[in-house]
Write an enzyme that holds these catalytic residues in place. Structure first.
Site, PDB file in Angstrom:
ATOM      1  N   HIS A  78     -67.120 -16.921  60.936  1.00  0.00           N
ATOM      2  CA  HIS A  78     -66.961 -16.257  59.633  1.00  0.00           C
ATOM      3  C   HIS A  78     -67.058 -14.731  59.761  1.00  0.00           C
ATOM      4  CE1 HIS A  78     -67.723 -20.124  57.622  1.00  0.00           C
ATOM      5  NE2 HIS A  78     -68.824 -20.250  58.337  1.00  0.00           N
TER       6      HIS A  78
HETATM    7  C1  BDR Z   1     -71.932 -17.127  55.872  1.00  0.00           C
HETATM    8  O1  BDR Z   1     -73.237 -17.672  55.731  1.00  0.00           O
HETATM    9  C2  BDR Z   1     -73.952 -17.531  56.927  1.00  0.00           C
HETATM   10  O2  BDR Z   1     -74.570 -18.734  57.240  1.00  0.00           O
HETATM   11  C3  BDR Z   1     -72.983 -17.054  57.969  1.00  0.00           C
HETATM   12  O3  BDR Z   1     -73.637 -16.150  58.846  1.00  0.00           O
HETATM   13  C4  BDR Z   1     -71.924 -16.359  57.174  1.00  0.00           C
HETATM   14  O4  BDR Z   1     -72.263 -15.010  56.909  1.00  0.00           O
HETATM   15  C5  BDR Z   1     -70.935 -18.259  55.797  1.00  0.00           C
HETATM   16  O5  BDR Z   1     -71.038 -18.919  54.573  1.00  0.00           O
END
Ligand code: BDR
Ligand code: CA
Length: 312
Positions: free
Chosen positions: A241
């Site tokens: 992500h």
């Molecule tokens: C986001 O939430 C976190 O767990 C990850 O690092 C990312 O920023 C994804 O939903």
């Protein structure tokens, strides 16, 4: 000239890869890293941020601790995804790099006041508590921000922490509301795009085969992170992500999106933390974000491979 950025983060394995990508990229100058409570509590996110900087051999980059809880709610964490440390997958030594004494929010404010207006980009890859706190405390800095490039939200892909909400926005929707309403040029990398940034086995093994320690770390983190998505979505591979934000800064042509209105739900019975994205432009509300919904996966992973290989 390198673009000046502040990374605001809650590491997190995918945050860690984002930080490494930024530190490996001469097009970017990381002025500082501000930690926020999110995936795990602040005591761990600031520690993890220092470990990552040290792993990259970049102890010249200062790390600050910011807010330890959301603006108006109790903290929700995600150990079920990231493990107890937030950075499960590889054991890193305790950092020798000291935490900066200044609060992360003060660093954001001072930096935006100290640098010429319009020359500092904020890259939030965790809950938006630090950024919103800075905007609330120092409204004069809002107009000085060049751009915000954030990971958060979801629309067609819907939520990953509730049926409607993505984790970063869900944890602190009041903060997100402030940031989305601030009028700063905003690029949003939601799950719609980041769920397409899936690692492949071949790519992870390429990382593991790199001679440096950073490649090993990326492989270890990705293996650990992958387990959760495999169980939940049946996906092979881990979604990277947060690195999508840095990749957007380096290679915007890899991404596709629309300039639309995005509002944050803060009072929904079932939908708090939802990013209400007006994809079809039916609301008449003015656009406030470039909302990305697609990316060139191969280009993204080629970029990551090339950059991570530059690190120790
Ligand atoms: C986001 O939430 C976190 O767990 C990850 O690092 C990312 O920023 C994804 O939903
Ligand atoms: Ca994150």
């Amino acid at each position: 000239m390198a673009r000046k950025i502040i990374i605001d983060t809650d590491p997190g394995q995918d945050d860690a890869v984002a930080i490494l990508l930024a530190l490996a990229s001469p097009e970017l100058r990381v002025l500082g890293i501000t930690a926020v409570a999110g995936n795990v509590p602040l005591a761990l996110t600031q520690l993890n941020a220092r470990k990552i900087v040290e792993l990259a051999g970049r102890t010249d980059v200062p790390v600050f601790a910011g807010c330890d809880s959301p603006l108006a709610r109790g903290l929700v964490t995600a150990e079920h995804v990231h493990g107890k440390t937030g950075l499960d997958g590889i054991d890193l030594p305790d950092p020798t790099l000291a935490l900066q004494a200044r609060h992360g929010v003060d660093f954001i404010i001072d930096t935006l006041r100290g640098e010429p207006a319009g020359t500092v980009t904020l890259v939030p890859i965790g809950p938006l508590t630090n950024i919103a706190s800075a905007f609330r405390r120092a409204p004069d800095i809002v107009g000085r921000v060049e751009r915000i490039v954030l990971m958060g939200g979801a629309y067609f892909e819907v939520g990953n922490i509730t049926p409607a909400a993505e984790f970063n926005i869900h944890v602190d929707p009041e903060a997100a509301k402030i940031v989305f309403a601030a009028g700063v040029p905003l690029v949003v990398l939601p799950l719609d795009a980041t769920h397409k940034a899936l690692t492949s086995r071949g790519w992870v093994e390429t990382m593991r085969a790199l001679p440096g320690r950073c490649g090993q770390a990326v492989a270890g983190w990705t293996d650990s992170f992958e387990r959760f998505d495999k169980d939940k979505y049946g996906n092979q591979g881990a979604p990277l992500h947060d690195p999508c934000t840095i990749a957007w800064l380096l290679r915007p042509a890899l991404f596709v999106g629309r300039e639309i209105n995005v509002e944050i739900e803060t009072r929904g019975e079932f939908t708090t933390g939802m990013t209400v994205a007006d994809w079809w432009r039916v609301s008449g509300r003015p656009a406030n974000a470039l909302f990305i919904n697609d990316l060139g996966r191969d280009g993204l992973f080629d970029l990551l491979s090339e950059r991570i290989a530059r690190l120790p």
